[in-house]
Design an enzyme around this catalytic site. Structure first.
Site, PDB file in Angstrom:
ATOM      1  N   HIS A   1     -53.633-137.900  85.057  1.00 56.53           N
ATOM      2  CA  HIS A   1     -54.983-138.379  85.355  1.00 56.53           C
ATOM      3  C   HIS A   1     -55.617-139.102  84.154  1.00 56.53           C
ATOM      4  O   HIS A   1     -56.828-139.234  84.084  1.00 56.53           O
ATOM      5  CB  HIS A   1     -55.915-137.245  85.818  1.00 56.53           C
ATOM      6  CG  HIS A   1     -55.550-136.673  87.162  1.00 56.53           C
ATOM      7  ND1 HIS A   1     -54.463-135.867  87.363  1.00 56.53           N
ATOM      8  CD2 HIS A   1     -56.151-136.787  88.370  1.00 56.53           C
ATOM      9  CE1 HIS A   1     -54.401-135.497  88.646  1.00 56.53           C
ATOM     10  NE2 HIS A   1     -55.401-136.048  89.278  1.00 56.53           N
TER      11      HIS A   1
ATOM     12  N   GLY B   1     -50.943-141.926  88.896  1.00 53.67           N
ATOM     13  CA  GLY B   1     -50.639-141.086  90.062  1.00 53.67           C
ATOM     14  C   GLY B   1     -51.814-141.045  91.019  1.00 53.67           C
ATOM     15  O   GLY B   1     -51.661-141.125  92.235  1.00 53.67           O
ATOM     16  N   HIS B   2     -53.014-140.932  90.462  1.00 52.61           N
ATOM     17  CA  HIS B   2     -54.240-140.877  91.271  1.00 52.61           C
ATOM     18  C   HIS B   2     -55.025-142.166  91.049  1.00 52.61           C
ATOM     19  O   HIS B   2     -55.496-142.431  89.952  1.00 52.61           O
ATOM     20  CB  HIS B   2     -55.072-139.662  90.878  1.00 52.61           C
ATOM     21  CG  HIS B   2     -56.142-139.305  91.878  1.00 52.61           C
ATOM     22  ND1 HIS B   2     -56.968-140.235  92.472  1.00 52.61           N
ATOM     23  CD2 HIS B   2     -56.536-138.103  92.371  1.00 52.61           C
ATOM     24  CE1 HIS B   2     -57.818-139.620  93.294  1.00 52.61           C
ATOM     25  NE2 HIS B   2     -57.570-138.326  93.253  1.00 52.61           N
TER      26      HIS B   2
ATOM     27  N   HIS C   1     -52.028-138.059  99.937  1.00 55.10           N
ATOM     28  CA  HIS C   1     -53.330-137.547  99.510  1.00 55.10           C
ATOM     29  C   HIS C   1     -54.434-138.506  99.966  1.00 55.10           C
ATOM     30  O   HIS C   1     -54.412-139.690  99.633  1.00 55.10           O
ATOM     31  CB  HIS C   1     -53.280-137.442  97.984  1.00 55.10           C
ATOM     32  CG  HIS C   1     -54.423-136.732  97.350  1.00 55.10           C
ATOM     33  ND1 HIS C   1     -55.619-137.351  97.090  1.00 55.10           N
ATOM     34  CD2 HIS C   1     -54.548-135.461  96.904  1.00 55.10           C
ATOM     35  CE1 HIS C   1     -56.440-136.480  96.503  1.00 55.10           C
ATOM     36  NE2 HIS C   1     -55.811-135.324  96.378  1.00 55.10           N
TER      37      HIS C   1
ATOM     38  N   GLU D   1     -53.468-132.114 100.545  1.00 55.54           N
ATOM     39  CA  GLU D   1     -54.832-132.658 100.578  1.00 55.54           C
ATOM     40  C   GLU D   1     -54.836-134.016 101.265  1.00 55.54           C
ATOM     41  O   GLU D   1     -55.482-134.951 100.789  1.00 55.54           O
ATOM     42  CB  GLU D   1     -55.406-132.783  99.174  1.00 55.54           C
ATOM     43  CG  GLU D   1     -55.502-131.477  98.419  1.00 55.54           C
ATOM     44  CD  GLU D   1     -56.423-131.568  97.204  1.00 55.54           C
ATOM     45  OE1 GLU D   1     -56.213-132.483  96.387  1.00 55.54           O
ATOM     46  OE2 GLU D   1     -57.335-130.736  97.092  1.00 55.54           O
TER      47      GLU D   1
ATOM     48  N   GLU E   1     -61.542-133.168 103.106  1.00 52.75           N
ATOM     49  CA  GLU E   1     -62.208-132.963 101.813  1.00 52.75           C
ATOM     50  C   GLU E   1     -63.460-133.831 101.711  1.00 52.75           C
ATOM     51  O   GLU E   1     -63.466-134.981 102.147  1.00 52.75           O
ATOM     52  CB  GLU E   1     -61.216-133.320 100.694  1.00 52.75           C
ATOM     53  CG  GLU E   1     -61.808-133.136  99.315  1.00 52.75           C
ATOM     54  CD  GLU E   1     -60.835-133.526  98.200  1.00 52.75           C
ATOM     55  OE1 GLU E   1     -59.613-133.563  98.455  1.00 52.75           O
ATOM     56  OE2 GLU E   1     -61.310-133.775  97.082  1.00 52.75           O
TER      57      GLU E   1
ATOM     58  N   CYS F   1     -64.651-135.351  99.194  1.00 55.77           N
ATOM     59  CA  CYS F   1     -64.325-136.598  98.485  1.00 55.77           C
ATOM     60  C   CYS F   1     -63.639-137.606  99.405  1.00 55.77           C
ATOM     61  O   CYS F   1     -63.801-138.811  99.230  1.00 55.77           O
ATOM     62  CB  CYS F   1     -63.394-136.334  97.304  1.00 55.77           C
ATOM     63  SG  CYS F   1     -64.184-135.524  95.918  1.00 55.77           S
TER      64      CYS F   1
ATOM     65  N   CYS G   1     -64.084-131.857  91.921  1.00 53.50           N
ATOM     66  CA  CYS G   1     -64.230-133.280  92.261  1.00 53.50           C
ATOM     67  C   CYS G   1     -65.356-133.507  93.263  1.00 53.50           C
ATOM     68  O   CYS G   1     -66.095-134.483  93.150  1.00 53.50           O
ATOM     69  CB  CYS G   1     -62.924-133.821  92.802  1.00 53.50           C
ATOM     70  SG  CYS G   1     -62.202-132.845  94.137  1.00 53.50           S
ATOM     71  N   CYS G   2     -65.494-132.602  94.250  1.00 50.06           N
ATOM     72  CA  CYS G   2     -66.479-132.856  95.311  1.00 50.06           C
ATOM     73  C   CYS G   2     -67.925-132.717  94.816  1.00 50.06           C
ATOM     74  O   CYS G   2     -68.740-133.603  95.076  1.00 50.06           O
ATOM     75  CB  CYS G   2     -66.219-131.956  96.508  1.00 50.06           C
ATOM     76  SG  CYS G   2     -64.566-132.128  97.213  1.00 50.06           S
TER      77      CYS G   2
HETATM   78 ZN   LIG Z   1     -63.109-133.501  96.102  1.00 42.65          ZN
END
Ligand SMILES: [Zn+2]
Length: 801
Positions: free
Chosen positions: A165, A214-215, A273, A325, A340, A342, A408-409
């Site tokens: 990340h 990756g993200h 994801h 996810e 989720e 997010c 994260c959310c």
């Molecule tokens: Zn989240």
């Protein structure tokens, strides 16, 4: 699917909000549509304005305090050598939560000056700047101790991009930097971002490292940075990271989870994801607009169709499974839904950008569905607790939490919610789009001058919208009023969900009080004329309660119905419906009505009708009429834990009968100190196995090695001779196992005595462990367990006879 030309942007108005950075770079290609910036839009309604004020005054402060309490801010202090210690939070991406909160706080400063918040940000930004290494590298998980970076980080810089990340964090840094600069005019964080981007530009590229993150996220941040800096390297890097994805020439592919299984322009199915995916699709839209690359647009059309036709929850949430996810197979939409928070935000960000590309109202329809339902469920009415997954069915195991280890959310909600006003209106040449219906005003820069638009409406509770142009003189202007798909008989674009019966009431449009025929263009009612100050438009969107059913391929919703009214999806909750909702049947012909309830959940319109409740009594299944009440889905889980369902049974065989009362279900449960979710002992759900998480289970975690107990106090003295325990064991996920041993005690006077039995106290998984004993008369029974030395234990269900 759609013809679309990405054209040179004629309107040089400032971009803002999720889609825009600052000024549009002069004369390059861009979106053909320009958002009216959030700073020019004021919400003055009873629905959004108080929620956004709560975000500004409660959520942001609460999330910063959590970031302090959990070490997220201390990590920057240590990296800046202002404190000593090791990386002190859980994940290498924890830096990103702080950046997201700075972005949200910056939008809050745009809404209303706040010297204390402004000063807090200055201090925090100073610390972040000092945590940045001299060459621009910024990543506390390594900088704190480069000889011993935390596990996710990888040994060397950029060596573990699939998981580290490092670039993901920077994307949020860039978004925060742009927001802070636009809100305050200060370049402090922007300078940090620019130094970082210089390093990234030197490190990555065709002749250098060719690893995508990756993200996904840095791509979105780089585009926003580009809009401010106009540095072509920033846009080129965003495109580079997209184009390296799925390219085995540059790196060993990460696979579907990270949408790194094939080049982005060849992707046609939403996989992996869901937050990563929708951030990537959003960035593809940005880069498509800014580079005029039609291959991106063609891929986006295919991906959008895959999501909206096959992988979208009724609530607008995406991501069916918690296992990765993310997206499941087509039509696989279990109501245990991950969805989720997010991912709902990402879905809205993506659909908003699709609108900017295409000027089609269907994208705002999906945006609206996600925002009013799946996203809004993520935040409590008080603004200080959060959902991570947003299921469409609960057996009572869900409750909002003040924070999460992976946060994260909570950090995503403020920045997104405060940017919603920037999505309400948009401009393209002499076209003015009214996307969202929210009472308030907007000052809109049109080619011929500034126009002030005033909306009067009680949306989403009522569907009458009056739009008044209180300042005109901008010449001939085409007003585009979105006519939501749900008002035209189509809950969603495509056939994933449809109304069970046609809606009879029709949409009408009046200009200065006179009915005019509706000219629809891509889902917008268009009125083009010379406008005078004081001209009004009245849009009537019928809001009957609608029954919605899912495509037959969605097995989870087969034989079930959901209720909607306007943009809101409704949910039945235990507290309004006699304690349960999975036992209810809503027949198709039952009339339904709506009622404004100012006292409930800060004011909601409820839906009421009659249902049949099914129950087991003396071995027979009985059905009895019961009043039915539904609330807007976003408002669930505010009145205690219990059942909630969006999809109700239409047929008797799909209702789950309320079980026969038993001695256990009538007993008061208690436990030794530290036991959790007592309701799980006797709520009468038959577990599928010891690791079943669908119903409530009791557990003693984090206790280990000790002797613990659970107790039933009977309603009156009773004769008992048998008990059965179904152990909870979450091997592979958690730390609960079957206990080392157990026994049963009964109460006599003040004493607890063991029952007499020659039977073994079983420790089998995935089954009831039944023990018969010499009958006793007592008022209370205990199960006493000895926990394993290194593990805890739990109970799915405990029965007594
Ligand atoms: Zn989240």
């Amino acid at each position: 699917m759609m013809r679309r030309a990405v054209v040179v942007c004629a309107v040089a108005a400032a971009l803002s909000g999720a889609a825009g950075g600052a000024q549009s770079p002069a004369q390059g290609p861009d979106y053909p549509t320009t958002p009216v910036p959030m700073t020019s839009v004021t919400f003055a309604d009873a629905f959004w304005a108080p929620r956004l004020e709560t975000v500004r005054t409660v959520t942001i402060g609460a999330a910063f305090r959590q970031s302090e309490a959990t070490g997220r801010i201390r990590n920057f202090e240590i990296a800046a050598r202002e404190a000593t210690g090791e990386f002190c939070s859980r994940y290498a991406f924890d830096d990103s939560d702080v950046y997201k909160l700075i972005e949200g706080a910056s939008y809050a400063l745009q809404v209303k000056p706040d010297a204390a918040l402004d000063g807090y940000l200055d201090t925090l930004i100073g610390r972040i700047a000092r945590a940045q290494e001299p060459d621009g590298y910024l990543y506390t998980a390594r900088t704190i101790d480069p000889s011993k970076p935390m596990a996710m980080a990888g040994k060397e810089r950029w060596s573990n991009l699939e998981h580290s990340h490092e670039l993901y964090n920077l994307g949020h840094l860039y978004e925060a930097a742009v927001a802070h600069y636009q809100a305050t005019g200060k370049q402090t964080l922007l300078a940090v971002a620019a130094r970082s981007a210089d390093l990234v530009a030197k490190t990555f590229g065709p002749g250098a490292l060719r690893y995508p993150p990756g993200h996904q996220e840095i791509e979105l941040g780089l585009v926003k940075l580009y809009r401010v800096t106009k540095d072509p390297r920033h846009l080129a890097l965003a495109k580079f990271f997209l184009d390296e994805r799925g390219n085995p020439a540059g790196h060993k592919l990460y696979g579907e989870y990270s949408q790194d299984h094939k080049p982005v322009v060849e992707q046609d199915a939403a996989v992996g994801h869901s937050v990563r995916a929708a951030y990537m699709y959003s960035a593809m839209a940005d880069v498509a607009a800014l580079t005029n690359d039609s291959r991106y647009v063609a891929a986006l059309d295919r991906l959008w169709a895959d999501v909206v036709l096959r992988k979208l929850y009724l609530t607008g949430g995406i991501g069916a499974t918690g296992a990765w996810e993310g997206f499941g197979p087509a039509y696989d939409l279990p109501n245990s839904a991950y969805a989720e928070t997010c991912a709902s935000i990402a879905n809205a960000l993506w659909n908003y950008r699709m609108f900017l590309l295409d000027q089609d109202a269907r994208y705002i329809d999906v945006y609206e569905r996600a925002v009013y339902n799946a996203m809004l469920s993520g935040l409590s009415l008080k603004g200080d607790t959060f959902f991570y997954p947003n299921p469409l069915l609960s057996l009572g195991q869900h409750e909002r939490s003040p924070w999460f280890a992976c946060a994260c959310c909570p950090s995503n909600l403020p920045r997104f919610m405060l940017s919603i006003p920037g999505h309400a209106y948009a401009v393209s040449g002499n076209r003015l789009f009214v996307n969202l219906f929210v009472q308030g005003t907007a000052r809109v820069a049109m080619p011929g001058g500034t126009v002030t638009v005033e909306q009067q409406t009680r949306y989403p509770w009522e569907g009458d919208v009056r739009i008044r142009l209180s300042q005109a003189g901008a010449g001939r202007l085409a007003m585009f009023f979105r006519v939501p798909g749900w008002a035209m008989g189509h809950p969603v674009p495509g056939d994933l969900y449809r109304n069970l019966a046609p809606v009879r009431d029709t949409v009408t449009l009046k200009v200065n009080g006179l009915l005019v025929p509706i000219r629809l263009e891509r889902g917008f009612a268009v009125v083009e004329r010379e406008w005078a100050a004081g001209d009004t438009v009245d849009l009537h969107l019928p809001m009957p309660v609608r029954r919605v059913v899912a495509h037959p391929a969605v097995k989870a919703d087969e034989g079930r119905v959901a209720l909607e009214r306007g943009p809101l999806v409704y949910a039945a909750e235990f507290v309004d419906n006699g304690g349960r909702v999975t036992n209810l049947i809503l027949a198709d012909e039952t009339p339904l009505s709506s009622e404004w309830r100012p006292d409930l959940l800060n004011g909601v319109v409820t839906v009421t009708g009659k249902a049949s409740a099914v129950k087991l009594r003396h071995g027979a299944t009985l059905s009895e009429p019961r009043p039915l009440t539904l609330i807007p889905y976003y408002g669930w889980a505010h009145r205690g834990r219990g059942e909630m369902a969006v999809w109700l049974a239409r047929r008797p065989d799909l209702a789950k009968p309320e079980p026969e009362p038993t001695l256990a279900s009538a007993s008061k449960a208690s436990s030794s100190e530290g036991g959790k979710s007592l309701q799980g002992l006797n709520e009468q759900y038959e577990p599928a196995d010891s690791n079943d998480h669908t119903a409530i289970y009791f557990h003693w975690w984090p206790k280990k090695g000790s002797t613990e107990w659970v107790q039933y106090d009977f309603p009156a003295e009773a004769s008992v001779s048998e008990t059965a325990v179904y152990w909870f064991d979450d091997t592979g996920q958690g730390e609960c196992r079957v206990p080392r041993s157990w026994r049963v005690l009964y109460k006599r006077g003040d004493q607890w005595l063991p029952v007499e039995t020659r039977e073994a106290f079983g420790l089998a998984k995935d089954a009831y462990n039944t023990v018969r004993f010499t009958p006793i008369r007592t008022t209370a029974l205990r199960v006493e367990v000895v926990l394993p030395a290194d593990f805890s234990a739990g109970i799915q269900e405990w029965k007594v006879r």
